[in-house]
Each structure stands twice: as structure tokens, then as C-alpha cells.
Scaffold this motif. Sequence first.
Motif, PDB file in Angstrom:
ATOM      1  N   MET A   1      25.737  51.097  40.871  1.00 25.12           N
ATOM      2  CA  MET A   1      26.855  50.222  40.497  1.00 25.12           C
ATOM      3  C   MET A   1      28.026  50.447  41.440  1.00 25.12           C
ATOM      4  O   MET A   1      28.378  51.594  41.732  1.00 25.12           O
ATOM      5  CB  MET A   1      27.276  50.510  39.055  1.00 25.12           C
ATOM      6  CG  MET A   1      28.390  49.601  38.543  1.00 25.12           C
ATOM      7  SD  MET A   1      29.044  50.189  36.972  1.00 25.12           S
ATOM      8  CE  MET A   1      27.531  50.235  35.990  1.00 25.12           C
ATOM      9  N   GLN A   2      28.632  49.341  41.891  1.00 21.58           N
ATOM     10  CA  GLN A   2      29.755  49.485  42.802  1.00 21.58           C
ATOM     11  C   GLN A   2      30.965  50.051  42.067  1.00 21.58           C
ATOM     12  O   GLN A   2      31.134  49.862  40.862  1.00 21.58           O
ATOM     13  CB  GLN A   2      30.109  48.134  43.428  1.00 21.58           C
ATOM     14  CG  GLN A   2      30.671  47.099  42.451  1.00 21.58           C
ATOM     15  CD  GLN A   2      30.757  45.722  43.067  1.00 21.58           C
ATOM     16  OE1 GLN A   2      29.723  45.115  43.352  1.00 21.58           O
ATOM     17  NE2 GLN A   2      31.967  45.222  43.284  1.00 21.58           N
ATOM     18  N   SER A   3      31.817  50.755  42.790  1.00 18.66           N
ATOM     19  CA  SER A   3      32.984  51.379  42.177  1.00 18.66           C
ATOM     20  C   SER A   3      34.277  50.641  42.494  1.00 18.66           C
ATOM     21  O   SER A   3      35.326  50.945  41.920  1.00 18.66           O
ATOM     22  CB  SER A   3      33.109  52.835  42.651  1.00 18.66           C
ATOM     23  OG  SER A   3      33.233  52.886  44.060  1.00 18.66           O
ATOM     24  N   ARG A   4      34.216  49.664  43.405  1.00 19.93           N
ATOM     25  CA  ARG A   4      35.411  48.921  43.806  1.00 19.93           C
ATOM     26  C   ARG A   4      35.190  47.442  43.511  1.00 19.93           C
ATOM     27  O   ARG A   4      34.213  46.842  43.971  1.00 19.93           O
ATOM     28  CB  ARG A   4      35.681  49.147  45.297  1.00 19.93           C
ATOM     29  CG  ARG A   4      37.002  48.570  45.799  1.00 19.93           C
ATOM     30  CD  ARG A   4      37.206  49.000  47.252  1.00 19.93           C
ATOM     31  NE  ARG A   4      38.361  48.395  47.872  1.00 19.93           N
ATOM     32  CZ  ARG A   4      39.586  48.894  47.839  1.00 19.93           C
ATOM     33  NH1 ARG A   4      39.810  50.033  47.194  1.00 19.93           N
ATOM     34  NH2 ARG A   4      40.593  48.286  48.449  1.00 19.93           N
ATOM     35  N   TRP A   5      36.113  46.837  42.731  1.00 17.18           N
ATOM     36  CA  TRP A   5      35.921  45.481  42.238  1.00 17.18           C
ATOM     37  C   TRP A   5      37.077  44.576  42.642  1.00 17.18           C
ATOM     38  O   TRP A   5      38.211  44.795  42.226  1.00 17.18           O
ATOM     39  CB  TRP A   5      35.788  45.492  40.710  1.00 17.18           C
ATOM     40  CG  TRP A   5      34.507  46.123  40.279  1.00 17.18           C
ATOM     41  CD1 TRP A   5      34.300  47.436  39.993  1.00 17.18           C
ATOM     42  CD2 TRP A   5      33.248  45.465  40.118  1.00 17.18           C
ATOM     43  NE1 TRP A   5      32.982  47.646  39.650  1.00 17.18           N
ATOM     44  CE2 TRP A   5      32.315  46.454  39.721  1.00 17.18           C
ATOM     45  CE3 TRP A   5      32.830  44.147  40.257  1.00 17.18           C
ATOM     46  CZ2 TRP A   5      30.977  46.136  39.467  1.00 17.18           C
ATOM     47  CZ3 TRP A   5      31.494  43.845  40.007  1.00 17.18           C
ATOM     48  CH2 TRP A   5      30.595  44.832  39.611  1.00 17.18           C
ATOM     49  N   PRO A   6      36.805  43.536  43.456  1.00 19.89           N
ATOM     50  CA  PRO A   6      37.821  42.536  43.780  1.00 19.89           C
ATOM     51  C   PRO A   6      38.023  41.554  42.624  1.00 19.89           C
ATOM     52  O   PRO A   6      37.419  41.678  41.559  1.00 19.89           O
ATOM     53  CB  PRO A   6      37.241  41.828  45.015  1.00 19.89           C
ATOM     54  CG  PRO A   6      36.035  42.623  45.412  1.00 19.89           C
ATOM     55  CD  PRO A   6      35.565  43.323  44.186  1.00 19.89           C
ATOM     56  N   ILE A   9      37.610  34.496  42.081  1.00 20.92           N
ATOM     57  CA  ILE A   9      38.369  33.249  42.120  1.00 20.92           C
ATOM     58  C   ILE A   9      37.565  32.195  42.871  1.00 20.92           C
ATOM     59  O   ILE A   9      37.099  32.434  43.986  1.00 20.92           O
ATOM     60  CB  ILE A   9      39.735  33.427  42.808  1.00 20.92           C
ATOM     61  CG1 ILE A   9      40.581  34.498  42.095  1.00 20.92           C
ATOM     62  CG2 ILE A   9      40.506  32.106  42.852  1.00 20.92           C
ATOM     63  CD1 ILE A   9      41.892  34.808  42.800  1.00 20.92           C
ATOM     64  N   ASN A  10      37.398  31.035  42.236  1.00 19.94           N
ATOM     65  CA  ASN A  10      36.742  29.893  42.868  1.00 19.94           C
ATOM     66  C   ASN A  10      35.350  30.233  43.396  1.00 19.94           C
ATOM     67  O   ASN A  10      34.945  29.816  44.485  1.00 19.94           O
ATOM     68  CB  ASN A  10      37.618  29.334  44.000  1.00 19.94           C
ATOM     69  CG  ASN A  10      37.294  27.890  44.319  1.00 19.94           C
ATOM     70  OD1 ASN A  10      36.743  27.172  43.491  1.00 19.94           O
ATOM     71  ND2 ASN A  10      37.620  27.464  45.520  1.00 19.94           N
ATOM     72  N   GLY A  11      34.618  31.016  42.612  1.00 21.16           N
ATOM     73  CA  GLY A  11      33.236  31.313  42.964  1.00 21.16           C
ATOM     74  C   GLY A  11      33.038  32.334  44.056  1.00 21.16           C
ATOM     75  O   GLY A  11      31.950  32.411  44.640  1.00 21.16           O
ATOM     76  N   GLN A  12      34.060  33.153  44.335  1.00 27.21           N
ATOM     77  CA  GLN A  12      33.897  34.180  45.371  1.00 27.21           C
ATOM     78  C   GLN A  12      34.816  35.365  45.094  1.00 27.21           C
ATOM     79  O   GLN A  12      35.794  35.258  44.358  1.00 27.21           O
ATOM     80  CB  GLN A  12      34.197  33.602  46.745  1.00 27.21           C
ATOM     81  CG  GLN A  12      35.602  33.038  46.906  1.00 27.21           C
ATOM     82  CD  GLN A  12      35.797  32.331  48.219  1.00 27.21           C
ATOM     83  OE1 GLN A  12      34.971  32.416  49.115  1.00 27.21           O
ATOM     84  NE2 GLN A  12      36.898  31.611  48.356  1.00 27.21           N
ATOM     85  N   TRP A  13      34.481  36.497  45.706  1.00 29.59           N
ATOM     86  CA  TRP A  13      35.306  37.694  45.587  1.00 29.59           C
ATOM     87  C   TRP A  13      36.539  37.561  46.474  1.00 29.59           C
ATOM     88  O   TRP A  13      36.448  37.111  47.615  1.00 29.59           O
ATOM     89  CB  TRP A  13      34.523  38.934  45.983  1.00 29.59           C
ATOM     90  CG  TRP A  13      33.368  39.269  45.082  1.00 29.59           C
ATOM     91  CD1 TRP A  13      32.045  39.289  45.397  1.00 29.59           C
ATOM     92  CD2 TRP A  13      33.448  39.641  43.698  1.00 29.59           C
ATOM     93  NE1 TRP A  13      31.289  39.642  44.314  1.00 29.59           N
ATOM     94  CE2 TRP A  13      32.123  39.861  43.249  1.00 29.59           C
ATOM     95  CE3 TRP A  13      34.493  39.807  42.794  1.00 29.59           C
ATOM     96  CZ2 TRP A  13      31.822  40.244  41.950  1.00 29.59           C
ATOM     97  CZ3 TRP A  13      34.205  40.181  41.494  1.00 29.59           C
ATOM     98  CH2 TRP A  13      32.888  40.393  41.074  1.00 29.59           C
ATOM     99  N   VAL A  14      37.668  37.958  45.934  1.00 31.97           N
ATOM    100  CA  VAL A  14      38.941  37.893  46.654  1.00 31.97           C
ATOM    101  C   VAL A  14      39.581  39.277  46.629  1.00 31.97           C
ATOM    102  O   VAL A  14      39.757  39.872  45.559  1.00 31.97           O
ATOM    103  CB  VAL A  14      39.888  36.856  46.017  1.00 31.97           C
ATOM    104  CG1 VAL A  14      41.270  36.919  46.661  1.00 31.97           C
ATOM    105  CG2 VAL A  14      39.292  35.461  46.133  1.00 31.97           C
TER     106      VAL A  14
END
Length: 271
Positions: A1-6, A9-14
Motif C-alpha cells: 500500500m502506498q504511503s503518500r496520497w495526492p 480531482i477530475n479523474g486524476q491524481w493532483v
Amino acid sequence: MQSRWPLWINGQWVNPDNFFSVTNPATEEPAFEVAEAGPAEVEQAVSAALTAFRDGRWAKLPPAERQARLNRFADLLEAHQEDLVAAEVRQSGKPRKLVHYSDFLFSVDNVRYFAGITRHLEGRASTEYNGIHSSFIRREPIGVVAGIAPWNYPLMMAVWKLAPALAAGNSVILKPASLTPVTALMLGPLAEEAGIPAGVFNVLSGPGRLIGQQLVAHPDVAMISLTGDTATGRQIMNQAAGRVKRLHLELGGKAPAVVFADADFEAAVQG
């Protein structure tokens, strides 16, 4: 599991400029690094949600199609159960058994419930009051709905905010509690995979006093749904009054637990 979460928004990671740390309260150790949205990201999310609503990519789908995609979303929640449960335990400090058998299962069931109800909307008709015209009620989506969720049932409350709003054809901006935002962020890609179009579902993590106030005041947000404390609810009512913005407020609490000095402490914690 990743530890860093953006942000989602609008169907993509920001990735904004700032991130903050989420701590596991059971171990008091850092659990995740999570993006902190600012005014620019709020505007980006509102614009995406409003555009998605106005072009009808979700709102104008037949109810049967929205139902099918929400059921697909529920299927994907079940397929990613282990990751969602693990993240929920890690960010909330809850016992795994409680998250698995209560919060997670209720979340999936809630999505399926609202998937089904999309094709069973209540409608009322009347006869001709004046002998010339018939009156009836037509139910339509209202636009962009901002859902502000609490920390105590992070995944379940996130689903409770988004499922009914999506079922009705609205676009959603979900603002999870800063203490427990990760499972809400995890829902973004699953919604996209289920066929919920880009912009229809967005997740903003960060300080409620900034994000929440901006969403409440924003002219393009049609409704606010808050589960939180009574003081915050009063503030939102005051801010929303100027635009007569629709509100759904679940405030306060009524389930205190008092542990006295002579109690069995371990049993009290488990209870």
C-alpha cells in the motif's frame, strides 16, 4: 500500500505544494502522508464537478445505467477489501474485526442500496386542482454536492455522503476529515474504473476551516452535507443562508462513554 496520497480531482491524481502527516492513534506512529488542498485545488474541483454536471456525462444517463455503474463500484470495493480495511485500520486505529464486519460491509451495502433506489424514485401526482392542469413532482439532480465527512467512521461516512448524491445524478466533492482521509481518497480510482466519469467524483483532503468554508461560500456548489459538531453546523447554516443553499446536517452526538477508576480498563477499551 502506498504511503503518500495526492488529491483526486477530475479523474486524476493532483499533487499540491503541501502534504501533512496522518497518525495511527493506536500506535501513535506516522501512517500516511496526505495532500493538503488549498484554494486553487478547491476551485479546480468545483470547476470539474460543475462541468461534468452541465454536460450531462452522469446526470443524463438513464437510471438503469447509473444503477449498473454503482453496482460495479460496489463490486470493486469488495475486490479491494483487503487494502481498504488495512488502510482504515491504519488511519483510525480501530480493531480490524470492527472495520471488516461493520464499517466495510455496511459501506458496500449502502452503495448497492442506492444503486437499486435509482430506479424506484418516489413520485406524487394529483388531480386537476383547478380543473385545467394536472400537478406532479419531478425529481431531478441539483448539481454539485459537497460532502464533509467525520473521522469516526471514515470509509462508511464517505460512502454515505457520495452514494445517494451520485445515485440521484449529482456531481460530488468529498471532503474527508484530516485525521482519516485515506480511504476516501482510495475511492477515486475505483469510481473511475466503475464507469463514473471524470469530474463527477472528487476528493479534497486538508483543513476543514479552509476547504469547508470555501465550498460553502462557492456559488457553484448547490448543496452541503455535513456530519460534524453543532458549532460547525451553525456556521455553515449562516454562510449558506445568503444563497439559500441546500443543507443536510447531522450534528452533535448522544453516545458518551464514561470509564471510572474501578472499571476493568481492558474490557472497557474492547467495549
